[in-house]
Design an enzyme around this catalytic site. Structure first.
Site, PDB file in Angstrom:
ATOM      1  N   ASN A  14       0.686  -1.177  -0.007  1.00  0.00           N
ATOM      2  CA  ASN A  14      -0.065   0.164  -0.193  1.00  0.00           C
ATOM      3  C   ASN A  14       0.915   1.200   0.030  1.00  0.00           C
ATOM      4  O   ASN A  14       0.752   2.067  -0.711  1.00  0.00           O
ATOM      5  CB  ASN A  14      -1.087   0.002   1.226  1.00  0.00           C
ATOM      6  N   ARG A  66       4.829   0.683  27.351  1.00  0.00           N
ATOM      7  CA  ARG A  66       4.102   1.257  26.132  1.00  0.00           C
ATOM      8  C   ARG A  66       3.921   2.860  26.217  1.00  0.00           C
ATOM      9  O   ARG A  66       3.991   3.309  25.094  1.00  0.00           O
ATOM     10  CB  ARG A  66       2.406   0.722  26.055  1.00  0.00           C
ATOM     11  N   ILE A  93      -1.260  -0.453  18.417  1.00  0.00           N
ATOM     12  CA  ILE A  93      -2.298   0.390  18.823  1.00  0.00           C
ATOM     13  C   ILE A  93      -2.216   1.892  18.881  1.00  0.00           C
ATOM     14  O   ILE A  93      -0.988   2.213  19.329  1.00  0.00           O
ATOM     15  CB  ILE A  93      -2.769  -0.297  20.143  1.00  0.00           C
ATOM     16  N   ASN A 108      -6.911   4.866   7.650  1.00  0.00           N
ATOM     17  CA  ASN A 108      -6.523   3.573   8.037  1.00  0.00           C
ATOM     18  C   ASN A 108      -7.140   2.842   6.557  1.00  0.00           C
ATOM     19  O   ASN A 108      -8.333   3.002   6.326  1.00  0.00           O
ATOM     20  CB  ASN A 108      -6.865   2.955   8.981  1.00  0.00           C
ATOM     21  N   HIS A 110      -8.592  -0.755   5.431  1.00  0.00           N
ATOM     22  CA  HIS A 110      -8.838  -2.068   6.145  1.00  0.00           C
ATOM     23  C   HIS A 110      -9.079  -3.200   5.165  1.00  0.00           C
ATOM     24  O   HIS A 110     -10.011  -2.597   4.273  1.00  0.00           O
ATOM     25  CB  HIS A 110      -9.863  -1.969   7.119  1.00  0.00           C
ATOM     26  N   GLU A 148     -10.616   6.390  18.380  1.00  0.00           N
ATOM     27  CA  GLU A 148     -10.071   5.775  19.707  1.00  0.00           C
ATOM     28  C   GLU A 148     -10.172   4.387  19.540  1.00  0.00           C
ATOM     29  O   GLU A 148      -9.862   3.606  20.284  1.00  0.00           O
ATOM     30  CB  GLU A 148     -10.608   6.266  20.982  1.00  0.00           C
ATOM     31  N   GLU A 181      -7.560  -2.000  -2.340  1.00  0.00           N
ATOM     32  CA  GLU A 181      -6.622  -1.244  -1.569  1.00  0.00           C
ATOM     33  C   GLU A 181      -5.847  -0.212  -2.204  1.00  0.00           C
ATOM     34  O   GLU A 181      -5.711   1.003  -1.891  1.00  0.00           O
ATOM     35  CB  GLU A 181      -5.970  -2.286  -0.649  1.00  0.00           C
TER      36      GLU A 181
END
Ligand code: GRF
Length: 199
Positions: A14, A66, A93, A108, A110, A148, A181
């Site tokens: 991509n 993290r 994440i 994003n 998907h 979120e 995509e």
């Protein structure tokens, strides 16, 4: 000029579609100012290097927790002074702080028609395995804003792909990439780049 950072974790096909789109004009008025990966072995980093694009790997494994990784991740993204963050197979994440700092500026890709086959645990081949297991006849890909949640942000664009008899998850994944995509993501970036604010 729309300044974008692309976040990757894997093969980078991509990312390559975006690089090629900027080079051949299918994506107007756009500069890829940086490529970020959490995975030093991601071939996407090689693609960025070959295209002369600044690229960096910052791995959560190198941080004691993290929170420390998230801080380094956000500082790197901020340093590029971008208008848009593109997640292209990024298996990290996304920190809520980044979502708050870049409202409606993170997108994003998907590999399904959200809200089907998405959410926690639905990534890579798993998405296509589930679609085949359910016997759906049509799948595809979705570009959406990142909020979120996981794959829960507002949908921007979708493209359908027909499942064919005998498809394996690998064959289906490749068809969804080729027919959906690699068309959708450059197309969405191009539409954003044409906005007056980036002229
Ligand atoms: C793609 O299937 C994309 O839909 C998903 O992760 C995969 C990334 O592939 N988010 P690549 O690294 O762009 O080749």
């Amino acid at each position: 000029m729309l300044r974008i950072a692309v976040c990757v974790s894997g093969g980078g096909t991509n990312l390559q579609a975006i690089i090629d789109g900027v080079e051949n004009g299918a994506i107007a008025n756009t500069k890829i100012v940086g490529v970020f990966s959490n995975n030093a072995d991601a071939y996407a980093l090689k693609r960025a290097e070959n295209a002369g694009i600044d690229n960096v790997c910052i791995s959560p494994k190198n941080y004691e927790n993290r929170e420390a990784f998230n801080k380094a991740f956000i500082e790197k993204i901020d340093s590029w002074n971008v208008d848009l963050i593109v997640l292209a197979g990024f298996l990290v994440i996304i920190p809520e702080e980044l979502v708050r700092k870049y409202p409606n500026k993170i997108i994003n890709i998907h590999p399904s028609l959200i809200p089907s086959f998405c959410g926690t645990g639905f990534y890579g081949l798993k998405v296509h395995e589930e679609a085949l297991k359910r016997g759906v006849k049509v799948t595809g890909a979705t570009v959406h804003f990142v909020d979120e949640g996981t794959d829960t942000g507002k949908i921007i664009a979708q493209k359908a792909v027909y499942i064919e008899d005998g498809d394996t998850p690998e064959v289906l994944q490749k068809r969804v990439m080729e027919q959906a995509e690699w068309i959708l993501l450059p197309g969405v970036i191009n539409e954003i780049a044409k906005k007056e604010e980036y002229r």
